[in-house]
Structure formats: structure tokens, C-alpha cells
Design an enzyme around this catalytic site. Structure first.
Site, PDB file in Angstrom:
ATOM      1  N   CYS A 358       0.824  -1.235   0.000  1.00 39.64           N
ATOM      2  CA  CYS A 358       0.000   0.000   0.000  1.00 39.64           C
ATOM      3  C   CYS A 358       0.849   1.273   0.000  1.00 39.64           C
ATOM      4  CB  CYS A 358      -0.899   0.047   1.223  1.00 39.64           C
ATOM      5  SG  CYS A 358      -1.827  -1.445   1.535  1.00 39.64           S
TER       6      CYS A 358
HETATM    7  O1  KQY Z   1      -4.230   0.798   0.977  1.00 43.06           O
HETATM    8  C1  KQY Z   1      -4.384   0.880   2.168  1.00 43.06           C
HETATM    9  N1  KQY Z   1      -4.446  -0.190   2.885  1.00 43.06           N
HETATM   10  C2  KQY Z   1      -4.524   2.215   2.750  1.00 43.06           C
HETATM   11  C3  KQY Z   1      -5.297   2.297   3.967  1.00 43.06           C
HETATM   12  C4  KQY Z   1      -5.488   3.711   4.381  1.00 43.06           C
HETATM   13  C5  KQY Z   1      -5.543   3.851   5.795  1.00 43.06           C
HETATM   14  C6  KQY Z   1      -5.765   5.238   6.241  1.00 43.06           C
HETATM   15  N2  KQY Z   1      -5.858   5.234   7.631  1.00 43.06           N
END
Ligand code: KQY
Length: 369
Positions: A358
Site C-alpha cells: 500500500c
Molecule cells: O491501501 C491501504 N491499505 C490504505 C489504507 C489507508 C488507511 C488510512 N488510515
């Protein structure tokens, strides 16, 4: 660099390559917001330094950072990692960054999807998200890539995977969620993916990882190892809320074929044996701000080894200090015999709501004359 209008990548002969194809580099955004990262993001910054340092050993790595944090980031990161100022709302470049495309003549372009922080005013995770929504455009400027901007289609990079050979995978839980594109049917969404990623087949896995705050991004649940081969997050514990999610995914994938008519070879990758829960100390370290998802003591985090990043000659694998870490390392080494497995203790990224995949975004390699 320009915005391309009135055509699509498919019409123009551009496609999204698989992550396991060669890269010219990787981007990361430096973490700083104290309502998502505990203790003013200091522990997370250390882990981001580790991730960037590992990636930078194998391919050029660029960390983009707000002006406020520039000097700190430059000081903490090794010299071989490039540091460039770029405003942002948070550090999830997989999701707000450009989805780069290539053609067979050495061309590089990108899709610049609309970003609304995983659900906008319906169930988004923070407000505003305007700076994040401009990250893709700025990456295109740095990379010299024209872009297809979709003002009326919301998508995050973590909600898609492609095999580079005509197949994409997504979860219905995410792509059909109310906070993304409620004005479009599943068929219409699939057509956008086919036109902009240039794929012929989309695999619709029902759900992602339990408690994943992204509405179940596929990049935490399933990944292509190569065309025809996937790795799926799994648990054998029937009492675990993840069990039925993984079982349904397995049943779906077992019956499906990819764009080239191949049956899928499915490898199960066990999630951590012990659920990863937020401690009281960790919860207290996050600033409580209205409109941002609270981090409560005892909340289960969406921990999965599938959220790994595949780069030139390596796999950066999140580990959690769990009994199953060793199994994940072994399994991935078997699946990627030609890459070095680089395990990174990633609890601090997980506490922010995601993991190594991510926080990274690849730029595919193109031959320049
Ligand atoms: O891609 C992802 N797992 C991003 C998550 C965003 C979290 C913001 N608190």
C-alpha cells in the site's frame, strides 16, 4: 505533461504491466499525519526508512515528502534514496499514485483515477483528500508521462492487480462499495477496467481481508505470482472471521479461468496465527480527530502477508513477529525462486491501516532511445 482526452489506453495500445515485470523505480510518500500514525509518525518513519532502504538496493527509489518534513526525511533516508518535496494528505501512494502504462514502442503513460480517501463522504477515512488526488499528476510530471485522467471514476491502485497477460483481479466488496462509483453497474465498472488497464478478463473475488478499512482491497487478499498462478490469504481456523472470506475466494478462483483460458494454480498463504490487535499504548499514541478513523485498543488489524511488494530481483515482505512469519518467507521463496525475499517487520505500517504494498508504487521500465 498533458492530459489525454477522448480516447482510452486500450484504443491507443497501452496496457498496465504486471508488478513483476521490470521497473525503472519505486515511489513512496513519507508518513507524518499524527491522526493516523502514532507518536507523530516517528515509529512509522523508521519503518518507511527500512522499506525505502531495502528497495533502493535493487532499483531507484524516490520518497516524496511535504515541505514541512523534507529536512527530517532527507536526514533519515540513505543518500541512495532520492527525496523530493510533494504535498500530500497521507502516505498511501499505491492508492492515490499514478497507475503507469506501457506500449510496445517504449512509451510510458498513466491512468490518473479520482481518489476520495477510500469512500469519500460515505465511508472515507479522512477529509480532505485534495492533495492526494494530485499526486498521480505530479508523478507523471516527474516521469515524463502523459495521463488519462478520470474525473468521474474513483479507484485506488490497491484495489486492482493485473497479470500483464490480459487478466485483472479485484474484490466486489471494494469495487461495488457505495463510496466509490455507485452510479455505475458492475458491468460498467468492468468496462472501465478493460478500457483503462487494457485487459480482457476481470476476476471478481467476493471479499478481502476481515476488518480491512479499504473495503477489502485485493492487494491484501490475493496476488498474481505470474500468469496463471495466484497466492491467496488463508486460515484453516473455521472460527476466524477470515475463514469464510478466504474459502469463498478459493471456491470462486478454483472455478474461474484467466483471459488466456488457463485454470488458476492457487497457493494458500496463512495469515498470522495470532490476530494482531492494537495495544492501549498504540491507541493512545494516535491523535483523535473528527472525521478520521479512530484507533481503539483491541481492534483487530487487517494483517496479511499477501501485501508484499515485488520489485527488480526482490520481494519486500511484511512480517509481524508471528509464528507464521517463517512459513510466509519459505512459501514466497518457493514461489519466487529468482528473487531475494526481504522480510521487514511492518507492525507500524499495519497500525496505519495498510502495509508494504500500500505504501509503494512502481514505475515500469521502458526502453528510451
Ligand atoms: O491501501 C491501504 N491499505 C490504505 C489504507 C489507508 C488507511 C488510512 N488510515
Amino acid at each position: 505533461m498533458k492530459r489525454i482526452e477522448k480516447t482510452t489506453p486500450k484504443k491507443d495500445g497501452y496496457r498496465m504491466p504486471a508488478e513483476y515485470e521490470k521497473h525503472s523505480g519505486t515511489y513512496i510518500i513519507w508518513p507524518e499525519r499524527p491522526d493516523n500514525w502514532r507518536l507523530g509518525a516517528k515509529p512509522a518513519q523508521k519503518t518507511f526508512v527500512e522499506v525505502a532502504s531495502v528497495i533502493g538496493k535493487y532499483e531507484p527509489c524516490t520518497v516524496v515528502v511535504s515541505g514541512w518534513q523534507y529536512a527530517n526525511a532527507r536526514g533519515m533516508l540513505p543518500d541512495y534514496v532520492k527525496v523530493v518535496e510533494m504535498s500530500n494528505n497521507d502516505s498511501w501512494i499505491r492508492d492515490c499514485g499514478a497507475t503507469f502504462l506501457v506500449n510496445d514502442k517504449g512509451g510510458l503513460r498513466a491512468v490518473d483515477w479520482s481518489f476520495n480517501a477510500w469512500g469519500g463522504l460515505v465511508d472515507g477515512l479522512y477529509f480532505p483528500w485534495d492533495k492526494d488526488d494530485m499526486v498521480a499528476q505530479k508523478m507523471c510530471e516527474l516521469e515524463g508521462a502523459d495521463r488519462y485522467r478520470l474525473d468521474d471514476f474513483v479507484l485506488e491502485g490497491g484495489s486492482i492487480h493485473v497479470d500483464g497477460d490480459g487478466t485483472a483481479m479485484v474484490t466486489s466488496e471494494c469495487l461495488l462499495s457505495k463510496g466509490r462509483n455507485p452510479h455505475l453497474s458492475q458491468k460498467e465498472i468492468e468496462q472501465v477496467l478493460k478500457d483503462y488497464l487494457n485487459v480482457e478478463k476481470v476476476l471478481w473475488i467476493p471479499k478481502g481481508i476481515f476488518n480491512d478499512e479499504t473495503n477489502g482491497h485485493v492487494d491484501n487478499m490475493c496476488n498474481f505470482v505470474k500468469p496463471g498462478v495466484v497466492v491467496l490469504a488463508w486460515t484453516d481456523d473455521e472460527n476466524d472471521p477470515q475463514y469464510s472470506r478466504s474459502k469463498k475466494a478459493y471456491e470462486y478462483l478454483s472455478k474461474e479461468k484467466d483471459a488466456k483460458g488457463r485454470k488458476l494454480e492457487i497457493h494458500k498463504l496463512l495469515i498470522p496465527k495470532k490476530p494482531i490487535l492494537i495495544t492501549k499504548e498504540e491507541s493512545l499514541g494516535v491523535d483523535a480527530v473528527d472525521g478520521t478513523l479512530p484507533r481503539q485498543k483491541g481492534d483487530r488489524m487487517a494483517a496479511s502477508y499477501v501485501n508484499y511488494y515485488t520489485g527488480n530481483g526482490f520481494v519486500a515482505l511484511p512480517i509481524f513477529g508471528d509464528e507464521h512469519d517463517k512459513l510466509a518467507i519459505k512459501k514466497l521463496q518457493e514461489l519466487y525462486p529468482d528473487r531475494v525475499i526481504e522480510p521487514i517487520y511492518a507492525r507500524e505500517i499495519l497500525l496505519g491501516g495498510g502495509n508494504i504494498h500500500c505504501i509503494t508504487q512502481q514505475v515500469p521500465f521502458v526502453k528510451k532511445d
